[in-house]
Design a protein around this motif. Structure first.
Motif, PDB file in Angstrom:
ATOM      1  N   ARG A 108      11.737  -4.840  -4.422  1.00  0.00           N
ATOM      2  CA  ARG A 108      12.417  -3.874  -3.560  1.00  0.00           C
ATOM      3  C   ARG A 108      13.799  -4.390  -3.209  1.00  0.00           C
ATOM      4  O   ARG A 108      13.978  -5.571  -2.954  1.00  0.00           O
ATOM      5  CB  ARG A 108      11.628  -3.619  -2.272  1.00  0.00           C
ATOM      6  N   SER A 143      17.535  -0.135   0.579  1.00  0.00           N
ATOM      7  CA  SER A 143      17.844   1.248   0.238  1.00  0.00           C
ATOM      8  C   SER A 143      19.155   1.673   0.896  1.00  0.00           C
ATOM      9  O   SER A 143      19.623   1.054   1.847  1.00  0.00           O
ATOM     10  CB  SER A 143      16.703   2.166   0.698  1.00  0.00           C
ATOM     11  N   ASP A 176      12.716   1.109   7.731  1.00  0.00           N
ATOM     12  CA  ASP A 176      12.151   1.651   6.498  1.00  0.00           C
ATOM     13  C   ASP A 176      11.416   0.560   5.721  1.00  0.00           C
ATOM     14  O   ASP A 176      10.303   0.765   5.230  1.00  0.00           O
ATOM     15  CB  ASP A 176      13.281   2.244   5.658  1.00  0.00           C
ATOM     16  N   GLN A 224       8.075  -0.324   7.437  1.00  0.00           N
ATOM     17  CA  GLN A 224       7.034   0.666   7.219  1.00  0.00           C
ATOM     18  C   GLN A 224       6.517   0.640   5.780  1.00  0.00           C
ATOM     19  O   GLN A 224       5.326   0.848   5.536  1.00  0.00           O
ATOM     20  CB  GLN A 224       7.549   2.060   7.596  1.00  0.00           C
ATOM     21  N   ASP A 225       7.408   0.369   4.832  1.00  0.00           N
ATOM     22  CA  ASP A 225       6.961   0.228   3.444  1.00  0.00           C
ATOM     23  C   ASP A 225       5.998  -0.949   3.309  1.00  0.00           C
ATOM     24  O   ASP A 225       4.990  -0.877   2.591  1.00  0.00           O
ATOM     25  CB  ASP A 225       8.150   0.035   2.508  1.00  0.00           C
ATOM     26  N   GLU A 267       2.595   0.053   4.689  1.00  0.00           N
ATOM     27  CA  GLU A 267       1.851   0.913   3.771  1.00  0.00           C
ATOM     28  C   GLU A 267       1.258   0.109   2.621  1.00  0.00           C
ATOM     29  O   GLU A 267       0.122   0.359   2.194  1.00  0.00           O
ATOM     30  CB  GLU A 267       2.764   2.018   3.247  1.00  0.00           C
TER      31      GLU A 267
END
Length: 309
Positions: A190, A193, A204, A207-208, A211
């Motif tokens: 990753r 972003s 973000d 939270q990724d 998950e």
């Protein structure tokens, strides 16, 4: 204390005593009907087993489910009352009951010494078991053992069947490097972003990670070192600390904190005002390495090495 089997939400297949227990269960209860009966007698409303299947596969599935449901101790107690257990499976069962609490160890599995820090052990106990405290700050002067903390934490995480990640200056000097190291533990890459603000990007990313942890059912202990300051200012990129400040803030959400334990090493004195009652702290004190601590270490060493003093 955090028992490596009974306080874990995942069965610790990485441990030799855990693998021996599976092998002895499979030898002693070698039909799917017997596996299912023992499993269903432990607790109500357990997930159904995948039947029919080879018993070695069934036992692995059953043990995972029992740990996830928090009833593995009840299963072992039920098994201990079984009148016709053979000596080998009973010995393997006793080894499970006698498994060492990693928080109390003074000699770690790689023979690394860790023979004081009793306040730290108390805080790690809270971190491992509390539903409230999920962030630990390690502070103190230079050369007091702050970074050495990662060895005990890694031992605890491994014993609980969970994942330790140790990050430090020279390895993860920027936020993209931090993210790459964290996401790679879940088998993905990753990059930052393109969002409107850094804060939004950090949220973000957090939270990724949540998950991914939830989808893989993986609890991760994240240790970030070298967050402090010296006479010239911050030791590392201030954005790295800002990212972990956001990560810590996310730990106030129980659905996020369920999957992570966060340890921030050499954290400076100014705590973000938005942080509330979800963090605890420890500071190494060299005076704790006293006669009592050394005596405790020598006694544990002798027992582990099967020596008489």
């Amino acid at each position: 204390m955090a028992h490596p089997f009974f306080e874990s939400t995942t069965y610790p297949f990485h441990r030799q005593d855990a693998r021996t227990f599976v092998a002895e269960l499979n030898a002693a209860f070698n039909t799917w009907q017997r596996v299912q009966a023992l499993y269903e007698e432990t607790a109500a409303q357990l997930p159904g087993l995948t039947l029919p299947a080879a018993t070695d596969v069934l036992w692995r599935e059953a043990l995972r489910n029992l740990c996830a449901a928090g009833v593995f101790r009840a299963f072992c107690e039920r098994l201990r009352d079984e009148g016709k257990l053979g000596p080998q499976v009973r010995a393997a069962l006793n080894a499970v009951f006698d498994a060492e609490d990693p928080i109390t160890l003074t000699l770690l599995s790689d023979d690394r010494l860790f023979f004081d820090r009793e306040p730290l052990r108390d805080q790690l106990q809270r971190l491992a078991t509390s539903s409230t405290y999920r962030v630990l700050l390690i502070r103190g002067g230079p050369d007091t053992g702050k970074s050495w903390t990662n060895y005990l934490i890694s031992e605890i995480a491994h014993a609980l069947g969970e994942e330790p990640v140790y990050l430090f200056a020279g390895y993860t000097d920027t936020v993209p490097e931090v993210l790459r190291a964290l996401f790679s533990r879940f088998g993905v890459g990753r990059k930052l972003s393109e969002l409107s603000t850094e804060n939004a990007t950090f949220k973000d990313a957090c939270q990724d990670l949540r998950e991914l942890a939830q989808s893989q059912q993986k609890v991760t202990w994240i240790m970030m070192d070298d967050l402090g300051e010296d006479e010239t200012g911050p030791r590392g990129d201030p954005l790295v600390r800002q990212f972990f400040d956001q990560f810590a803030l996310s730990m106030a959400d129980p659905s996020f904190a369920r999957w992570f334990r966060l340890v921030l090493i050499d954290y400076p004195s100014n705590i973000p005002t938005r942080w509330k009652d979800f963090w605890i702290e420890d500071a190494p004190d060299p005076t704790h390495a006293n006669d009592s601590a050394i005596a405790k270490f020598v006694a544990q060493w002798a027992m582990k090495k099967k020596k008489k003093l």
